[in-house]
Every structure is written in structure tokens, then in C-alpha cells.
Design an enzyme around this catalytic site. Structure first.
Site, short mmCIF file in Angstrom:
data_model
loop_
_atom_site.label_atom_id
_atom_site.label_comp_id
_atom_site.label_asym_id
_atom_site.label_seq_id
_atom_site.Cartn_x
_atom_site.Cartn_y
_atom_site.Cartn_z
N ASP A 31 68.07 54.35 -25.63
CA ASP A 31 69.14 54.30 -26.64
C ASP A 31 69.85 55.64 -26.62
O ASP A 31 69.32 56.63 -26.09
CB ASP A 31 68.55 54.04 -28.04
CG ASP A 31 69.55 53.33 -28.95
OD1 ASP A 31 70.57 53.95 -29.30
OD2 ASP A 31 69.34 52.15 -29.28
N GLY A 70 74.74 48.37 -27.16
CA GLY A 70 76.16 48.10 -27.34
C GLY A 70 76.56 48.07 -28.80
O GLY A 70 75.75 48.29 -29.69
N SER A 72 77.42 46.19 -32.06
CA SER A 72 76.81 44.90 -32.41
C SER A 72 77.58 44.09 -33.45
O SER A 72 77.09 43.04 -33.89
CB SER A 72 75.38 45.13 -32.89
OG SER A 72 75.41 45.81 -34.11
N ASN A 109 76.39 34.49 -31.06
CA ASN A 109 77.05 33.32 -31.66
C ASN A 109 78.55 33.59 -31.80
O ASN A 109 79.34 32.65 -31.87
CB ASN A 109 76.40 32.97 -33.00
CG ASN A 109 76.61 34.01 -34.09
OD1 ASN A 109 77.57 33.94 -34.84
ND2 ASN A 109 75.74 35.00 -34.19
N HIS A 110 78.95 34.87 -31.82
CA HIS A 110 80.37 35.19 -32.00
C HIS A 110 81.20 34.99 -30.72
O HIS A 110 82.42 35.10 -30.77
CB HIS A 110 80.51 36.59 -32.58
CG HIS A 110 79.86 36.68 -33.92
ND1 HIS A 110 80.36 36.03 -35.02
CD2 HIS A 110 78.69 37.26 -34.32
CE1 HIS A 110 79.55 36.23 -36.06
NE2 HIS A 110 78.52 36.98 -35.66
N TYR A 133 84.67 41.86 -30.75
CA TYR A 133 83.24 41.88 -30.40
C TYR A 133 82.84 40.60 -29.65
O TYR A 133 82.17 40.65 -28.61
CB TYR A 133 82.44 42.06 -31.70
CG TYR A 133 80.97 41.75 -31.58
CD1 TYR A 133 80.13 42.59 -30.86
CD2 TYR A 133 80.42 40.62 -32.19
CE1 TYR A 133 78.77 42.30 -30.75
CE2 TYR A 133 79.07 40.34 -32.10
CZ TYR A 133 78.26 41.18 -31.37
OH TYR A 133 76.91 40.89 -31.26
N ARG A 171 75.28 30.76 -44.08
CA ARG A 171 75.61 30.71 -42.65
C ARG A 171 74.37 30.97 -41.80
O ARG A 171 74.14 30.33 -40.78
CB ARG A 171 76.71 31.74 -42.32
CG ARG A 171 77.27 31.60 -40.91
CD ARG A 171 78.45 32.52 -40.69
NE ARG A 171 78.04 33.88 -40.46
CZ ARG A 171 77.68 34.37 -39.27
NH1 ARG A 171 77.68 33.60 -38.20
NH2 ARG A 171 77.31 35.62 -39.16
C1 15L Z 1 75.76 39.35 -34.23
O1 15L Z 1 76.15 39.11 -33.10
C2 15L Z 1 75.47 40.73 -34.66
O2 15L Z 1 75.00 41.55 -33.61
C3 15L Z 1 74.52 40.81 -35.84
O3 15L Z 1 74.60 42.11 -36.39
C4 15L Z 1 74.84 39.76 -36.90
O4 15L Z 1 76.05 40.07 -37.51
C5 15L Z 1 74.88 38.39 -36.25
O5 15L Z 1 75.74 38.35 -35.14
C6 15L Z 1 75.31 37.30 -37.24
O6 15L Z 1 76.22 36.54 -36.94
O7 15L Z 1 74.67 37.19 -38.27
#
Ligand code: 15L
Length: 276
Positions: A31, A70, A72, A109-110, A133, A171
Site C-alpha cells: 500500500d 486504487g 475506491s 458493482n459500479h 470510478y 441498497r
Molecule cells: C464500491 O465499489 C466501493 O469501493 C465501496 O467503498 C462501496 O462504496 C461499494 O462500492 C458500494 O457500492 O457499497
């Protein structure tokens, strides 16, 4: 025992994963930040993956890489560009040059956050990122596909939901990914023979899941936890949110320009002004 490099080891997911994998692998943990605690049998190497020399140094001699390092969450382009585009490229390229075949890429998931909540999606849908992101995660998936097809690397992409022992809101009832389920899926990603390029969803056995995770199940994933046991408690506390965020799987990432970074990088020290 295999040696596994975990980048971004100081973060939340990294911390859960290190605890879960302790004793199963030799862990090289890296890290930019310091680690709160370095466990016995862990080798800590500080690295800035936006620098190719650092990426080459940390990937040398490992059996597989779990590339968590990275930015996040959603945030300024500069940070995402350095960590998630340049940094991600450096890690894949350094792995290739060092002959490390297997990379586990925790996408998110994003990468598909602009699918509506009334849809069930599988690993074959086209990406619909909900943020810069999310775009960077689609970039990582595409890079993995290129390195698998062109250089014969073995790439396991996990579109991770929310890593937490318990769901924190409505969610997250759909995307909860408990640490022990995370460890199981990561172990499959490290051990399963014959991986070329796979996309799976990193979630538990949630009744309210928006994902058809058949590809993970095919590879042997048997998630243990289901967020449903916390549903009544979570829903009782839920307040009505932004209507766009409520419509799409990515929630506030579909609306916000910045989400508070759970693991901000250390601030650079300002150079002292010289007295005249
Ligand atoms: C992510 O991709 C993030 O890294 C994490 O911090 C959360 O925000 C997560 O998604 C989420 O959707 O809860």
C-alpha cells in the site's frame, strides 16, 4: 505455500481479506499508506502503483495478485486517473513482464450501476458505469480481457458489492458481500485451474440480489451468508432517498460527483518556506 500479493492492503477490503487468508498463503501486502498492524507471515512493501518501477518491484516472484489498490469511490478525475487507470495498467503490465500469470481484479458493482433495480443482470451484460470510478473499473475489466487474450494471462474479475459483515442500508441488502464469502471467492480465483478471463459478482447469497451469479456458482462458489436476516432491522431505519439513486443499482454513485473516501491517502507534507 503460494505467495499472493495484495495491493491496497491497508483498505477495508484488504484488511478483511488479510485476516481471512492468514495461514493459507504467504501474503505480500502493499500500500501507499502504512498498515495499522502487520501480521506474522506478512511481508509489507510500501508502493505507489502509479509508478511502474514500484509495480515491477512488488509483483516480482509472486504466484498471484489480488489487485485491490486504487481509488475506491467516486471522486476527482485526477485521483482516479492516477490510481485506477495508470496504476491498474502498471500492475497488469508489471505482472506480465515478471511472468505472473494470475490476476484477481476486484472490479465493482459500479461498473454496471446504471442498470435499474428491477432488472436481474448476469456477467454478460454490457457495462453501464455510474461514475468516473465505475468507468475506471470497466477499464480494468477491459485491460484484463486484453491481457488474457493477447498474453495468455489468467484474469478473474469480481464485480464486488459491499464488503461488510452486515448490510448498512437497503441498497446493501442486495449487494452485501461478507468477509468469509469474499475469502471463498478469492480462493476460487487463486486456485481454480484453467481460468482465462472470467467476470463474476462478488456478493453473498442475498435473497434480494440484482445479479444472476451463475458464472461464480459454475466455478464452485457456494456463498454462506444472506443479508435477509438483517432486512427488517435495516428497512426500519431506512429514510427515503434521492429518486434517481433509488431507481438504479448504483445508488448515490449515479447522482453524486464525490462520495466520501473511506480510506483517504496521507496528505503530502508541505515544503517549509525558506527564510530570506
Ligand atoms: C464500491 O465499489 C466501493 O469501493 C465501496 O467503498 C462501496 O462504496 C461499494 O462500492 C458500494 O457500492 O457499497
Amino acid at each position: 505455500m503460494k505467495t499472493i500479493l495484495i495491493t491496497g492492503a491497508a483498505g477495508d477490503v484488504g484488511t478483511h481479506l488479510r485476516r481471512e487468508l492468514a495461514g493459507k498463503y504467504v501474503l505480500r501486502v502493499s500500500d501507499l499508506r502504512s498498515l495499522k498492524k502487520i501480521n506474522k507471515e506478512e511481508q509489507f512493501v510500501r508502493a505507489d502503483i502509479s509508478k511502474m518501477a514500484d509495480a515491477l518491484r512488488i509483483t516480482r516472484g509472486v504466484d498471484a495478485i489480488v489487485h485491490l489498490g486504487g481509488y475506491s469511490v467516486e471522486g476527482p478525475w485526477e485521483g482516479i486517473l492516477n490510481a485506477n487507470i495508470i496504476g491498474c495498467y502498471n500492475v497488469f503490465e508489471a505482472a506480465r513482464r515478471n511472468g505472473v500469470k494470475r490476476i484477481l481484479f476486484p472490479t465493482s458493482n459500479h461498473a454496471v450501476g446504471f442498470y435499474r433495480r428491477d432488472r436481474t443482470i448476469d456477467h454478460r451484460v454490457y457495462p453501464k458505469p455510474d461514475s468516473r470510478y465505475g468507468v475506471s473499473k470497466v477499464f480494468g475489466e477491459a485491460l484484463g480481457s486484453l491481457y488474457a487474450d493477447k498474453y495468455g494471462m489468467e484474469v478473474f474479475c469480481m464485480r464486488i458489492g459491499n464488503v461488510n459483515p452486515v448490510p448498512i442500508d437497503k441498497r446493501r441488502l442486495s449487494i452485501l458481500f461478507t468477509p468469509r464469502d469474499l475469502a471463498q471467492l478469492v480462493t476460487i480465483g487463486i486456485e481454480h485451474p484453467g481460468i482465462r478471463f472470467e467476470i463474476v459478482y462478488g456478493i453473498s447469497r442475498n435473497k434480494r440480489a440484482w445479479y444472476d451469479n451463475a458464472n461464480a456458482l459454475r466455478l464452485g462458489y457456494q456463498p454462506i451468508d444472506d443479508s435477509e436476516k438483517w432486512a427488517a432491522e435495516v428497512l426500519a431505519k431506512e429514510k427515503p432517498g434521492d429518486p434517481t439513486a433509488e431507481l438504479y443499482q448504483g445508488g448515490m454513485f449515479c447522482v453524486a460527483e464525490e462520495i466520501p473516501n473511506p480510506a483517504p491517502l496521507p496528505k503530502k507534507k508541505k515544503a517549509k518556506k525558506k527564510r530570506k
